[in-house]
Design an enzyme around this catalytic site. Sequence first.
Site, PDB file in Angstrom:
ATOM      1  N   ILE A 123       0.840  -1.205   0.000  1.00 27.68           N
ATOM      2  CA  ILE A 123       0.000   0.000   0.000  1.00 27.68           C
ATOM      3  C   ILE A 123       0.874   1.253   0.000  1.00 27.68           C
ATOM      4  O   ILE A 123       0.599   2.224  -0.718  1.00 27.68           O
ATOM      5  CB  ILE A 123      -0.963   0.003   1.209  1.00 27.68           C
ATOM      6  CG1 ILE A 123      -1.820  -1.270   1.204  1.00 27.68           C
ATOM      7  CG2 ILE A 123      -1.864   1.240   1.177  1.00 27.68           C
ATOM      8  CD1 ILE A 123      -2.668  -1.463   2.449  1.00 27.68           C
TER       9      ILE A 123
ATOM     10  N   LEU B  78      12.879  -2.628   4.486  1.00 21.75           N
ATOM     11  CA  LEU B  78      13.000  -3.644   3.418  1.00 21.75           C
ATOM     12  C   LEU B  78      13.042  -5.044   4.029  1.00 21.75           C
ATOM     13  O   LEU B  78      14.023  -5.773   3.907  1.00 21.75           O
ATOM     14  CB  LEU B  78      14.210  -3.380   2.511  1.00 21.75           C
ATOM     15  CG  LEU B  78      14.178  -2.065   1.724  1.00 21.75           C
ATOM     16  CD1 LEU B  78      15.417  -1.924   0.838  1.00 21.75           C
ATOM     17  CD2 LEU B  78      12.914  -1.948   0.874  1.00 21.75           C
TER      18      LEU B  78
ATOM     19  N   ALA C   5       4.575  -1.975   8.826  1.00 18.24           N
ATOM     20  CA  ALA C   5       4.005  -2.985   9.722  1.00 18.24           C
ATOM     21  C   ALA C   5       4.387  -4.372   9.235  1.00 18.24           C
ATOM     22  O   ALA C   5       4.747  -4.557   8.074  1.00 18.24           O
ATOM     23  CB  ALA C   5       2.478  -2.874   9.750  1.00 18.24           C
TER      24      ALA C   5
ATOM     25  N   THR D  16      -6.396  -0.951  10.528  1.00 11.57           N
ATOM     26  CA  THR D  16      -7.147  -1.970   9.787  1.00 11.57           C
ATOM     27  C   THR D  16      -8.500  -2.225  10.437  1.00 11.57           C
ATOM     28  O   THR D  16      -8.646  -2.069  11.663  1.00 11.57           O
ATOM     29  CB  THR D  16      -6.334  -3.285   9.764  1.00 11.57           C
ATOM     30  OG1 THR D  16      -7.177  -4.366   9.382  1.00 11.57           O
ATOM     31  CG2 THR D  16      -5.750  -3.634  11.136  1.00 11.57           C
ATOM     32  N   ASP D  17      -9.460  -2.665   9.636  1.00 18.26           N
ATOM     33  CA  ASP D  17     -10.771  -3.038  10.204  1.00 18.26           C
ATOM     34  C   ASP D  17     -10.660  -4.269  11.098  1.00 18.26           C
ATOM     35  O   ASP D  17     -11.562  -4.550  11.891  1.00 18.26           O
ATOM     36  CB  ASP D  17     -11.804  -3.270   9.094  1.00 18.26           C
ATOM     37  CG  ASP D  17     -11.457  -4.400   8.130  1.00 18.26           C
ATOM     38  OD1 ASP D  17     -10.338  -4.946   8.209  1.00 18.26           O
ATOM     39  OD2 ASP D  17     -12.313  -4.731   7.272  1.00 18.26           O
TER      40      ASP D  17
ATOM     41  N   TYR E 138      -1.793 -10.424  14.819  1.00 16.89           N
ATOM     42  CA  TYR E 138      -1.664  -9.245  13.945  1.00 16.89           C
ATOM     43  C   TYR E 138      -2.634  -8.149  14.381  1.00 16.89           C
ATOM     44  O   TYR E 138      -2.237  -7.007  14.640  1.00 16.89           O
ATOM     45  CB  TYR E 138      -1.915  -9.642  12.482  1.00 16.89           C
ATOM     46  CG  TYR E 138      -2.220  -8.460  11.586  1.00 16.89           C
ATOM     47  CD1 TYR E 138      -1.236  -7.516  11.292  1.00 16.89           C
ATOM     48  CD2 TYR E 138      -3.497  -8.277  11.036  1.00 16.89           C
ATOM     49  CE1 TYR E 138      -1.516  -6.413  10.469  1.00 16.89           C
ATOM     50  CE2 TYR E 138      -3.783  -7.194  10.217  1.00 16.89           C
ATOM     51  CZ  TYR E 138      -2.790  -6.259   9.934  1.00 16.89           C
ATOM     52  OH  TYR E 138      -3.070  -5.178   9.135  1.00 16.89           O
TER      53      TYR E 138
ATOM     54  N   LYS F  40      -2.061  -4.326  15.996  1.00 16.35           N
ATOM     55  CA  LYS F  40      -2.545  -3.089  15.367  1.00 16.35           C
ATOM     56  C   LYS F  40      -3.470  -2.329  16.333  1.00 16.35           C
ATOM     57  O   LYS F  40      -3.432  -1.092  16.403  1.00 16.35           O
ATOM     58  CB  LYS F  40      -3.296  -3.407  14.059  1.00 16.35           C
ATOM     59  CG  LYS F  40      -2.438  -3.983  12.945  1.00 16.35           C
ATOM     60  CD  LYS F  40      -1.398  -3.005  12.391  1.00 16.35           C
ATOM     61  CE  LYS F  40      -1.982  -1.874  11.607  1.00 16.35           C
ATOM     62  NZ  LYS F  40      -0.903  -1.028  10.973  1.00 16.35           N
TER      63      LYS F  40
ATOM     64  N   ASN G 276      -7.297  -4.723   1.061  1.00 15.67           N
ATOM     65  CA  ASN G 276      -6.870  -4.084  -0.188  1.00 15.67           C
ATOM     66  C   ASN G 276      -6.440  -5.132  -1.203  1.00 15.67           C
ATOM     67  O   ASN G 276      -5.972  -6.211  -0.822  1.00 15.67           O
ATOM     68  CB  ASN G 276      -5.646  -3.200   0.056  1.00 15.67           C
ATOM     69  CG  ASN G 276      -5.962  -1.896   0.765  1.00 15.67           C
ATOM     70  OD1 ASN G 276      -5.325  -0.883   0.502  1.00 15.67           O
ATOM     71  ND2 ASN G 276      -6.919  -1.891   1.670  1.00 15.67           N
TER      72      ASN G 276
ATOM     73  N   LEU H  14      -4.473 -13.350  -0.010  1.00 20.23           N
ATOM     74  CA  LEU H  14      -5.375 -14.198  -0.809  1.00 20.23           C
ATOM     75  C   LEU H  14      -5.286 -13.946  -2.321  1.00 20.23           C
ATOM     76  O   LEU H  14      -5.032 -14.873  -3.095  1.00 20.23           O
ATOM     77  CB  LEU H  14      -6.824 -13.993  -0.344  1.00 20.23           C
ATOM     78  CG  LEU H  14      -7.855 -14.785  -1.161  1.00 20.23           C
ATOM     79  CD1 LEU H  14      -7.817 -16.259  -0.802  1.00 20.23           C
ATOM     80  CD2 LEU H  14      -9.261 -14.240  -0.960  1.00 20.23           C
TER      81      LEU H  14
ATOM     82  N   ARG I 226     -14.834 -11.025   3.198  1.00 15.22           N
ATOM     83  CA  ARG I 226     -14.025  -9.815   3.364  1.00 15.22           C
ATOM     84  C   ARG I 226     -14.646  -8.712   2.504  1.00 15.22           C
ATOM     85  O   ARG I 226     -15.265  -8.998   1.472  1.00 15.22           O
ATOM     86  CB  ARG I 226     -12.567 -10.055   2.904  1.00 15.22           C
ATOM     87  CG  ARG I 226     -11.818 -11.140   3.704  1.00 15.22           C
ATOM     88  CD  ARG I 226     -11.573 -10.673   5.121  1.00 15.22           C
ATOM     89  NE  ARG I 226     -10.798 -11.611   5.944  1.00 15.22           N
ATOM     90  CZ  ARG I 226     -11.336 -12.493   6.798  1.00 15.22           C
ATOM     91  NH1 ARG I 226     -12.653 -12.592   6.931  1.00 15.22           N
ATOM     92  NH2 ARG I 226     -10.545 -13.260   7.536  1.00 15.22           N
TER      93      ARG I 226
END
Length: 337
Positions: free
Chosen positions: A13, A36, A84, A126-127, A151, A155, A181, A191, A215
């Site tokens: 992103i 990186l 992240a 994030t949701d 995760y 967050k 996204n 995915l 999702r």
Amino acid sequence: MSRILVTGGAGFIGSNFVRMVLSEHPKAFIVNLDKLTYAGNLENLAGVLDHDNHKFVRGDICDGELVEKTIDDYELDTIINFAAESHVDRSITGAKIFIETNVTGTLTLLEATRDKNIERFIQVSTDEVYGSLGPEGVFIEETPLSPNSPYSASKAAADMMVQAFGHTWGVKYNITRCSNNYGPYQFPEKLIPLMINNAMNDKDLPVYGDGLYVRDWLYVYDHCTAIWQVLEKAKPGEIYNIGGCNEKANMKVINLILSRLGKPETLIKHVKDRPGHDRRYAIDAGKIMSELGWKPSVAFEEGINATIDWYLENADWLGHVVSGDYQNYYESMYGDR
Ligand code: NAD
Ligand code: TYD
């Protein structure tokens, strides 16, 4: 607000955001701080790496001295934190690095911000911090945080640290919570790019459980424009959900990919489910739409076709990304699943 520290700008992103800003907002200057990791890749910045308004600095957001020096050297006034560890499956097999980068890294950025003239700190969240939904309902900004994976727990902790620094030190922040996204430059552990890559190579498509997990999918460009709107228009302290109004079951997404690539459904293989797998995410993005005038511009059918075409046309990028360590990752995650 135009001298921006973008962290994690060599990831999926972040690199799309850097490209969007450099092409659409010529007054903005970006310093891109990225460690990186396996997910960061300078090839994601092809064509913009040497842009006059972009400087790349390799480094860790947990390195406070480097963060402060970077802000001072380039006289930065804005921070947008994309950096992240971002993959749920990796957080299940090893959570520690998620705490280091997502929590300690965010804290380090906040501490650097506290004593400097930073006009805005945007935390890209994030949701998934809201947890999981049943068949009905949507996440709103007031939905209590109830993260289920290491995760999403990391967050959520970062979000709360940002709010605590706003409350305690007056840090001017916004938090954005976006749904899933998809689009160019996404690492093929998630995915959509994983299924595209496997289908292109006639490999099995590993569907977790019954494949009926849901999702909400948003084309990455639209996430980037939403963050820009927040930067330009939001009042400090506001949280915004960002989503595509586009809920899809995983099987539906996979079938679209197979059909676009002209590959058979026999490639689909149901495998052992992800532990603690969140059943459904759905976002009410009404606040950002009504308050800031943002809306998604790319319909899912258009975006998924563009994404598949991008992976077909960027075989070199994909070839580099799936060589070496990726093969070990794939074998350890899917080998005897
Ligand atoms: P990504 O894994 O593709 O990229 C992460 C980037 O951060 C990489 O370039 C990596 O090198 C860099 N990084 C990791 N640790 C670092 C550290 N300690 N210091 C500096 N750089 C570091 O992730 P993404 O999918 O682009 O996600 C970006 C952000 O958006 C994340 O904060 C994620 O939680 C959030 N988000 C992602 C999605 C999604 O669907 N991918 C949805 C909502 C929110
Ligand atoms: P993912 O892209 O990992 O995003 P998240 O879990 O953060 O939403 O996964 C999206 C959905 O796809 C999720 O329900 C898990 C499922 N999935 C599979 O079925 N097989 C896979 O190989 C992967 C990576 C994900």
